[in-house]
Design a protein around this motif. Structure first.
Motif, short mmCIF file in Angstrom:
data_model
loop_
_atom_site.label_atom_id
_atom_site.label_comp_id
_atom_site.label_asym_id
_atom_site.label_seq_id
_atom_site.Cartn_x
_atom_site.Cartn_y
_atom_site.Cartn_z
N MET A 59 -10.86 -6.26 11.38
CA MET A 59 -9.85 -6.06 10.34
C MET A 59 -9.16 -4.70 10.48
N SER A 60 -9.91 -3.69 10.91
CA SER A 60 -9.30 -2.37 11.15
C SER A 60 -8.25 -2.45 12.25
N ASN A 61 -8.58 -3.20 13.30
CA ASN A 61 -7.62 -3.37 14.40
C ASN A 61 -6.37 -4.10 13.94
N GLN A 62 -6.54 -5.08 13.05
CA GLN A 62 -5.38 -5.80 12.52
C GLN A 62 -4.50 -4.88 11.69
N VAL A 63 -5.14 -4.03 10.92
CA VAL A 63 -4.40 -3.09 10.07
C VAL A 63 -3.53 -2.16 10.92
N LEU A 64 -4.03 -1.79 12.09
CA LEU A 64 -3.28 -0.88 12.96
C LEU A 64 -2.02 -1.50 13.55
N THR A 65 -1.87 -2.80 13.40
CA THR A 65 -0.64 -3.45 13.86
C THR A 65 0.43 -3.47 12.78
N LEU A 66 0.08 -3.08 11.56
CA LEU A 66 1.04 -3.09 10.45
C LEU A 66 1.90 -1.83 10.48
N SER A 67 3.17 -1.98 10.24
CA SER A 67 4.08 -0.83 10.23
C SER A 67 3.73 0.14 9.09
N GLU A 68 3.20 -0.42 7.98
CA GLU A 68 2.84 0.42 6.84
C GLU A 68 1.72 1.41 7.17
N SER A 69 0.92 1.09 8.17
CA SER A 69 -0.20 1.96 8.54
C SER A 69 0.26 3.26 9.16
N PHE A 70 1.53 3.34 9.55
CA PHE A 70 2.05 4.53 10.20
C PHE A 70 2.91 5.36 9.25
N GLN A 71 2.64 5.17 7.93
CA GLN A 71 3.34 5.92 6.90
C GLN A 71 2.31 6.65 6.04
N TYR A 72 2.81 7.47 5.11
CA TYR A 72 1.92 8.23 4.24
C TYR A 72 1.27 7.38 3.15
N GLY A 73 2.00 6.42 2.61
CA GLY A 73 1.42 5.55 1.60
C GLY A 73 1.66 6.02 0.17
N GLU A 74 1.15 5.25 -0.76
CA GLU A 74 1.35 5.49 -2.19
C GLU A 74 0.45 6.63 -2.70
N PRO A 75 0.98 7.49 -3.58
CA PRO A 75 0.17 8.63 -4.06
C PRO A 75 -1.05 8.21 -4.88
N PHE A 76 -0.99 7.04 -5.54
CA PHE A 76 -2.10 6.61 -6.39
C PHE A 76 -2.91 5.47 -5.77
N GLY A 77 -2.67 5.23 -4.48
CA GLY A 77 -3.42 4.19 -3.79
C GLY A 77 -2.55 2.98 -3.48
N GLU A 78 -2.90 2.27 -2.42
CA GLU A 78 -2.11 1.12 -2.00
C GLU A 78 -2.25 -0.03 -3.01
N SER A 83 -1.85 11.05 -1.47
CA SER A 83 -3.15 10.42 -1.66
C SER A 83 -4.22 11.19 -0.88
N THR A 84 -5.41 11.26 -1.45
CA THR A 84 -6.51 12.01 -0.82
C THR A 84 -7.41 11.14 0.05
N THR A 85 -7.06 9.88 0.23
CA THR A 85 -7.91 8.99 1.02
C THR A 85 -7.09 8.26 2.07
N SER A 86 -7.75 7.80 3.11
CA SER A 86 -7.09 7.21 4.27
C SER A 86 -6.38 5.90 3.92
N ILE A 87 -5.14 5.80 4.33
CA ILE A 87 -4.38 4.56 4.12
C ILE A 87 -4.97 3.42 4.96
N LEU A 88 -5.53 3.76 6.14
CA LEU A 88 -6.15 2.75 6.99
C LEU A 88 -7.38 2.15 6.32
N SER A 89 -8.22 3.00 5.71
CA SER A 89 -9.39 2.51 4.99
C SER A 89 -8.98 1.64 3.81
N GLN A 90 -7.90 2.02 3.14
CA GLN A 90 -7.43 1.24 1.99
C GLN A 90 -6.97 -0.15 2.41
N PHE A 91 -6.16 -0.22 3.45
CA PHE A 91 -5.67 -1.53 3.92
C PHE A 91 -6.82 -2.41 4.42
N THR A 92 -7.75 -1.80 5.14
CA THR A 92 -8.87 -2.57 5.68
C THR A 92 -9.76 -3.10 4.56
#
Length: 458
Positions: A124-143, A333-342
Motif C-alpha cells: 500500500m505504501s508503494n501504491q501511495v507513492l504513485t499518487l500525485s498528491e504524495s508529492f505535495q505538502y498536504g492539508e494542515p489538519f490532516g488528509e 501538518s506535523t505528520t507524514s502525508i505518506l503515512s496518512q495516505f497509507t
C-alpha cells in the motif's frame, strides 16, 4: 569509627537515608579515607533497623565507589580516586550502568514484529507513492481521506459520532496536547490530572504553565468524589485504560464525570489510548460517545499499530474546533502525508479491523503467559495489576527493596524493566511497582525474563 546516629524521616526509605548520610559524611571529609566501617550487624543494631536495610545502603555505596569491601570488612575509599563519571553519576543519583548485555527488554510501546502486516503495508505504501498528491505538502489538519476513515472507525468501535471536519491529525499525543493547551490557556488557568497519571501529559500542560489539581486514582479506579472540592473546569483522564494502573472507568463513573463537567461548563480531555486491547469483555463506550459537546477525544496509532508511524488524532467540540483551525491554519501538518495516505488505504480495505482482531488475540495470549510465569515463579511475593487490558503489566513487589534497586538488580541479570514512580506527582510509591511491556517478546522471551527476574530479586 564514630557512632552513626541520626533521626529517620518518614518520606524516604531507611536504606536510602543511611546511604545519603554516609555519602554526605564522606564527601565532607568527616570520615577518613581507609577508615573501617562498622559491620552490617553493628550498624543495624546501632540504628535499630534490619540487617537487610543496612546491606542495601552499603551495596549502593559500593556501587558508586564511596566504599569498598576487603574480605568481610568494609573501608572508606579516598574521594579523589572516584572517576569524574562516577562523581557525576552519584550527583544525579543515577544507578551505575550495567556491563551485562540486555537479554530481555520488557519495554512497553514496542509492537509484535512477527505479526505485523509488513507485506500489505509495503504494498500500500508503494501504491501511495504513485499518487500525485504524495508529492505535495498536504492539508494542515490532516488528509481528508484519513479523517473520513477515522470518523467511520470511531463510530463503529467507540460509539463516537463525528465527521472528518471535526478531526485533527497530528504526530503524537503530546504534540496534540501542546497545541490544544495553546487555545485553552486563555480560558483555563488550571487543570485536573490523574495521580498517578501519564507524565507526558503533565509535561505538556506544564509547557503552558497550567497549575494542577490532582484526582486520586487507586488500583480499583478513580475517586470521583474528590471532584466536588476542586475548582478547575478542565480535566485530563485515561478512562479506557488508566495510565499506569490499567483500570477501566465503569459506565456509572463515566456518566458521573459527564454530569460534573456539564455542571462546571468545562471540558474533559479523554485520552483513549490502548482502548482496542481489552481481554475480558468488550470495551466500554468512550466518554465522547456520551457527550461530544464537552469531551475532547484523543486517539493514536502508535500503541495499536506502529510507534514510528507518528500518527495521532483529536476530535474537537465545535467552539474549540473553530478556534483551533483559526490559530493553526497557517502551520504545516506535523505528520507524514505518506503515512496518512497509507493508513487511509489500510483502513478502507478492512485491514485495520483485521489487524486489531488478530493482535487482540496475540496480546491476550502473551499477557496470560506473562501473568502465569510470574505466579509460578514468585508465588505470594508479588501482586499483579492491570491484566485485563492493555499492552503492559504492573508488578507490585513486596520487599524492603526500592524501585531503583529492583531495576538496577534486574539489569545485572540482563533484564530491562521500567519504573512507575514517574507517573506519581511526588514520584513516590509506598511499595515499588515495576512496569513490564510484553508485546515484542516471544513466549520463550517472557519465560526467560521472568526466571531471570526471580534470580535477580531473590
Amino acid at each position: 569509627m564514630k557512632n552513626i546516629i541520626f533521626a529517620f524521616k518518614d518520606d524516604l526509605p531507611k536504606y536510602k537515608q543511611i546511604y545519603e548520610q554516609f555519602k554526605l559524611l564522606i564527601e565532607q571529609g568527616k570520615l577518613d579515607a581507609n577508615e573501617q566501617l562498622p559491620s552490617i550487624r553493628e550498624l543495624a543494631h546501632s540504628l535499630q533497623v534490619s540487617r537487610n536495610t543496612t546491606l542495601m545502603a552499603y551495596e549502593q555505596l559500593v556501587a558508586e565507589g564511596y566504599i569498598r569491601g576487603e574480605g568481610r570488612k568494609g573501608f572508606i575509599n579516598e574521594l579523589e580516586t572516584l572517576s569524574f563519571q562516577e562523581t557525576l553519576s552519584s550527583h544525579y543519583k543515577k544507578p551505575p550502568e550495567s556491563l551485562n548485555p540486555i537479554l530481555i527488554d520488557f519495554r512497553a510501546g514496542a509492537v509484535d514484529q512477527e505479526h505485523f502486516p509488513l507485506k500489505i503495508w509495503r504494498r500500500m505504501s508503494n501504491q501511495v507513492l504513485t499518487l500525485s498528491e504524495s508529492f505535495q505538502y498536504g492539508e494542515p489538519f490532516g488528509e481528508v481521506c484519513l479523517r473520513e476513515q477515522i470518523a467511520t472507525y470511531l463510530l463503529q468501535a467507540r460509539g463516537v459520532k463525528t465527521d472528518a471536519h471535526s478531526i485533527i491529525i497530528g504526530s503524537s499525543t503530546q504534540q496534540m496536547l501542546i497545541n490544544l493547551g495553546h487555545i485553552l490557556k486563555d480560558d483555563f488557568l488550571s487543570i485536573i490530572v490523574e495521580n498517578p497519571g501519564y507524565d507526558g501529559a503533565r509535561e505538556s500542560f506544564k509547557f503552558h504553565q497550567f497549575s494542577f489539581e490532582t484526582l486520586p486514582v487507586h488500583e480499583t479506579g478513580a475517586d470521583l468524589l474528590q471532584l466536588e472540592r476542586m475548582k478547575s473546569r478542565l480535566i485530563y483522564v485515561t478512562p479506557s485504560h488508566h495510565s499506569p494502573y490499567g483500570v477501566s472507568m465503569p459506565i456509572q463513573q463515566r456518566h458521573t464525570l459527564i454530569q460534573w463537567i456539564n455542571k462546571m461548563k468545562g471540558y474533559i480531555i479523554e485520552d483513549d489510548y490502548d482502548s482496542e486491547f481489552r481481554y475480558t469483555q468488550q470495551p466500554f463506550p468512550a466518554l465522547a460517545s456520551i457527550d461530544s459537546a464537552r469531551v475532547i477525544y484523543l486517539g493514536n496509532f502508535s500503541k495499536s499499530f506502529l510507534p514510528g508511524i507518528r500518527l495521532s488524532y483529536m476530535v474537537l467540540p465545535q467552539p474549540l474546533l473553530n478556534r483551533y483551525k483559526k490559530q493553526f491554519l497557517n502551520f504545516e501538518s506535523t505528520t507524514s502525508i505518506l503515512s496518512q495516505f497509507t493508513m487511509a488505504k489500510f483502513m478502507e480495505s478492512g485491514e485495520w479491523n483485521r489487524h486489531i482482531k488478530r493482535m487482540r488475540l496475540v496480546y491476550k495470549q502473551k499477557m496470560q503467559h506473562l501473568v502465569s510465569e510470574f505466579k509460578k515463579q514468585f508465588d505470594q511475593n508479588i501482586s499483579i495489576i492491570g491484566e485485563q487490558s492493555g499492552l503492559y503489566l504492573l508488578v507490585k513487589v513486596y520487599s524492603e527493596r526500592s524501585e531503583e534497586w529492583l531495576i538496577q538488580q534486574a539489569s545485572l541479570y540482563g533484564v530491562k524493566v521500567y519504573p512507575t514512580s514517574i507517573y506519581f506527582v511526588n514520584n513516590n510509591t509506598d511499595i515499588p511497582i515495576i512496569k513490564l511491556g510484553f508485546t515484542n517478546l516471544s513466549f520463550e522471551d517472557i519465560q526467560l525474563g521472568v526466571k531471570l527476574l526471580k534470580k535477580a530479586w531473590s
